[in-house]
Write a protein that holds these residues in place. Sequence first.
Motif, PDB file in Angstrom:
ATOM      1  N   PHE A 132      -9.936  -8.547  -9.655  1.00 34.27           N
ATOM      2  CA  PHE A 132      -9.279  -8.096 -10.889  1.00 34.27           C
ATOM      3  C   PHE A 132      -9.965  -6.878 -11.509  1.00 34.27           C
ATOM      4  CE2 PHE A 132      -8.222 -12.813 -11.183  1.00 34.27           C
ATOM      5  CZ  PHE A 132      -6.980 -12.637 -10.583  1.00 34.27           C
ATOM      6  N   MET A 133     -11.242  -6.650 -11.186  1.00 33.57           N
ATOM      7  CA  MET A 133     -11.981  -5.535 -11.795  1.00 33.57           C
ATOM      8  C   MET A 133     -11.972  -4.265 -10.959  1.00 33.57           C
ATOM      9  SD  MET A 133     -15.422  -7.416 -13.155  1.00 33.57           S
ATOM     10  CE  MET A 133     -15.413  -8.723 -14.378  1.00 33.57           C
ATOM     11  N   SER A 134     -11.738  -4.363  -9.652  1.00 33.23           N
ATOM     12  CA  SER A 134     -11.946  -3.230  -8.751  1.00 33.23           C
ATOM     13  C   SER A 134     -10.936  -2.108  -8.991  1.00 33.23           C
ATOM     14  CB  SER A 134     -11.850  -3.694  -7.293  1.00 33.23           C
ATOM     15  OG  SER A 134     -12.857  -4.637  -7.008  1.00 33.23           O
ATOM     16  N   LEU A 135     -11.431  -0.871  -8.987  1.00 36.40           N
ATOM     17  CA  LEU A 135     -10.589   0.313  -9.079  1.00 36.40           C
ATOM     18  C   LEU A 135     -10.778   1.227  -7.870  1.00 36.40           C
ATOM     19  CD1 LEU A 135     -10.882   1.228 -12.875  1.00 36.40           C
ATOM     20  CD2 LEU A 135      -9.039   0.016 -11.702  1.00 36.40           C
ATOM     21  N   ASP A 136     -11.327   0.678  -6.805  1.00 38.99           N
ATOM     22  CA  ASP A 136     -11.464   1.387  -5.532  1.00 38.99           C
ATOM     23  C   ASP A 136     -10.870   0.489  -4.450  1.00 38.99           C
ATOM     24  OD1 ASP A 136     -13.185   3.681  -3.991  1.00 38.99           O
ATOM     25  OD2 ASP A 136     -13.207   1.793  -2.874  1.00 38.99           O
ATOM     26  N   GLY A 193      -6.543  11.158   0.974  1.00 33.57           N
ATOM     27  CA  GLY A 193      -7.958  11.455   1.082  1.00 33.57           C
ATOM     28  C   GLY A 193      -8.817  10.811   0.020  1.00 33.57           C
ATOM     29  N   THR A 194      -8.360   9.726  -0.583  1.00 31.96           N
ATOM     30  CA  THR A 194      -9.125   9.036  -1.611  1.00 31.96           C
ATOM     31  C   THR A 194      -8.812   7.549  -1.593  1.00 31.96           C
ATOM     32  OG1 THR A 194      -9.603   8.903  -3.986  1.00 31.96           O
ATOM     33  CG2 THR A 194      -7.346   9.437  -3.358  1.00 31.96           C
ATOM     34  N   PHE A 195      -9.817   6.755  -1.994  1.00 35.65           N
ATOM     35  CA  PHE A 195      -9.617   5.323  -2.197  1.00 35.65           C
ATOM     36  C   PHE A 195      -9.537   4.972  -3.681  1.00 35.65           C
ATOM     37  CE2 PHE A 195     -11.849   5.122   2.021  1.00 35.65           C
ATOM     38  CZ  PHE A 195     -10.814   4.530   2.720  1.00 35.65           C
ATOM     39  N   ASP A 196      -9.517   5.973  -4.535  1.00 34.85           N
ATOM     40  CA  ASP A 196      -9.528   5.756  -5.977  1.00 34.85           C
ATOM     41  C   ASP A 196      -8.149   5.265  -6.435  1.00 34.85           C
ATOM     42  OD1 ASP A 196      -9.654   5.918  -8.787  1.00 34.85           O
ATOM     43  OD2 ASP A 196     -11.114   7.526  -8.680  1.00 34.85           O
ATOM     44  N   ILE A 197      -8.096   4.054  -6.910  1.00 30.26           N
ATOM     45  CA  ILE A 197      -6.826   3.471  -7.350  1.00 30.26           C
ATOM     46  C   ILE A 197      -6.259   4.243  -8.533  1.00 30.26           C
ATOM     47  CG2 ILE A 197      -5.816   1.406  -8.418  1.00 30.26           C
ATOM     48  CD1 ILE A 197      -7.773  -0.254  -6.688  1.00 30.26           C
ATOM     49  N   ARG A 198      -7.110   4.732  -9.409  1.00 34.84           N
ATOM     50  CA  ARG A 198      -6.638   5.479 -10.579  1.00 34.84           C
ATOM     51  C   ARG A 198      -5.907   6.758 -10.157  1.00 34.84           C
ATOM     52  NH1 ARG A 198     -12.368   6.107 -13.298  1.00 34.84           N
ATOM     53  NH2 ARG A 198     -12.783   6.482 -11.063  1.00 34.84           N
ATOM     54  N   GLU A 199      -6.390   7.397  -9.111  1.00 37.12           N
ATOM     55  CA  GLU A 199      -5.759   8.633  -8.641  1.00 37.12           C
ATOM     56  C   GLU A 199      -4.362   8.361  -8.085  1.00 37.12           C
ATOM     57  OE1 GLU A 199      -5.277  12.655  -7.762  1.00 37.12           O
ATOM     58  OE2 GLU A 199      -6.798  11.656  -8.998  1.00 37.12           O
ATOM     59  N   ILE A 200      -4.224   7.269  -7.335  1.00 34.19           N
ATOM     60  CA  ILE A 200      -2.900   6.947  -6.776  1.00 34.19           C
ATOM     61  C   ILE A 200      -1.934   6.551  -7.887  1.00 34.19           C
ATOM     62  CG2 ILE A 200      -1.677   5.600  -5.038  1.00 34.19           C
ATOM     63  CD1 ILE A 200      -3.892   7.440  -3.982  1.00 34.19           C
ATOM     64  N   PRO A 515       3.037  11.272 -13.600  1.00 29.55           N
ATOM     65  CA  PRO A 515       3.661  10.414 -14.608  1.00 29.55           C
ATOM     66  C   PRO A 515       2.680  10.117 -15.724  1.00 29.55           C
ATOM     67  CG  PRO A 515       4.040   9.571 -12.396  1.00 29.55           C
ATOM     68  CD  PRO A 515       3.045  10.678 -12.284  1.00 29.55           C
ATOM     69  N   PRO A 516       3.097  10.213 -16.970  1.00 29.68           N
ATOM     70  CA  PRO A 516       2.180   9.994 -18.088  1.00 29.68           C
ATOM     71  C   PRO A 516       1.712   8.549 -18.106  1.00 29.68           C
ATOM     72  CG  PRO A 516       4.447  10.103 -18.858  1.00 29.68           C
ATOM     73  CD  PRO A 516       4.474  10.493 -17.417  1.00 29.68           C
ATOM     74  N   LEU A 517       0.427   8.381 -18.354  1.00 30.30           N
ATOM     75  CA  LEU A 517      -0.146   7.045 -18.407  1.00 30.30           C
ATOM     76  C   LEU A 517      -0.328   6.562 -19.829  1.00 30.30           C
ATOM     77  CD1 LEU A 517      -2.796   6.958 -15.571  1.00 30.30           C
ATOM     78  CD2 LEU A 517      -0.479   6.074 -15.601  1.00 30.30           C
TER      79      LEU A 517
END
Length: 542
Positions: A132-136, A193-200, A515-517
């Motif tokens: 639940f905490m992970s963002l990668d 090219g990223t595993f960052d969930i925030r970027e996707i 898209p606006p967050l």
Amino acid sequence: MFFSDNHILSTILFTPLVGAILLCFVPRGSANAARWIGNLFGLLGLVVALPLLSRFQAQSAAPFQFVQDLPWIPSIGAHYTLGLDGLSFLLVMLTVILGPIAILSSWTAIRKREKEYYILLLMLQTGMLGVFMSLDFVLFYLFWEVMLVPMYFLIGVWGSERRLYAAIKFFLYTLAGSVLMLLAILAIYHSRGTFDIREILLHPFTAQYGDLEKWLFWGFFFAFAIKVPMFPFHTWLPDAHTEAPTAGSVILAGVLLKMGTYGFLRFSVPMFPDAAVKYRGFLVALSLVGIIYGALVCMMQKDMKKLIAYSSVSHMGFCTMGIFALTPLGLSGSIIQQINHGISTGALFLIVGVLYERRHTRLISEFGGLSTPMPNFAAVYMIVTLSSLGMPLLNGFIGEFTILRGAFEVRWQWAAWGVIGVVLGAAYLLWLYQRVMFGSITNPANEHLPDLNAREYATLLPLVFLAFWIGIYPAPLFKVLDQPVQRIMQVVNPSYYLSPSASPTAAPAQAPAAPPLVSPASGTNPTSNMRPANTPSNKEGK
């Protein structure tokens, strides 16, 4: 330092793991020491999470709070990134509440390998919190897979007669879905090219990506559908629930199933919005089949634990229907119902555990008239039953009503079929209560059963309190969910908030650049922007 905004999530995450490590040094024969340490760190996991209640800002402009981002595996670009939004905040709090309750319920139930048992429970707690905490993506997948191992051994070692069969079936089903999810994660990395969930989440995959978006959507879908479990991927659940020890069943129903619905809300819908809109009719249909099928199968069960297990198939069907209705109330109701299901069904499994410790049987036919020797137990059991079936003033009503209202906005037929599930749910739960608690005592073994003791009160009363609190005053939950729900809606269905005349079923704009967050309506309840259900624009297909 451990409780600063940049470190508090790591403190919460690894507190149970510290307890598991300490237990490794306890001598094998020291069962009482293992119990005390296990319960102490289970409760400590809740205590260290309490500061989140006052420090989490429901109206924060930032998509995620308490973010900690550190390099982890630089060669592949993986980071140790943790963070919370309203959705994950509620599920983390549910986890830290049910964890110590499940551990405490094992005090007298577990009489072999106590040390290993509590080590696995604490490791399981860490795995669930990490999901639940992970963002990668790499970190998320690590915790997703790590969670499998403790639950496999909890079922396989401390379960009932068919425990090995149930444990292997649980492991293989979940692993099969996980492999598909891993392939989807690798495809995302190859594309972005990223595993960052925030970027996707900022730049989702839309229809312009063609078949890639569809394949990614289904890759994640099977992993999450198996975990929920959605019909027809549910067959592992009754066996796992029935054979697991009481604490395992509480954690499995209360938290592990929510990892699937959390995956839908965190990944499937906001990352692949066009696919979610395209396939939602099919997915809502699967949810409705699960609701009706699970309820009907419950009516035929002779084992109390298996009946409650199949009820999870039905109740979780409401959660997935709310998600794929793709309306603000559907999404909010789904998340609240996930919390409600964890509370109510967790309490039902604790109640079955109480009876099993006294009689060592779960057959409904072995009971009857228990309200006479166990009046306090009967009162608690009745409250939990009414909570599970959705009685007003209790938590289940809030979730089910909100989901049905959200589904009705799109198609009234969805809500109508859902109501049938509500009626069937009341039927099998009340019939079970009547057979177990009412009537005359025909079995002499039931005549002098002891009522609830102090430890059993300590496990059940907190859940009863939460059921009443959510049922009477659910506003704080809606407030916490306001912004995450609006962010999802702005990606998957931006027209919902832009124009009163726009259809809420319209497909999202093609390939939005970013898209606006943060919603322009920040600080409002999702119900404040909703249009009446009887307007022409809210009737799909008309």
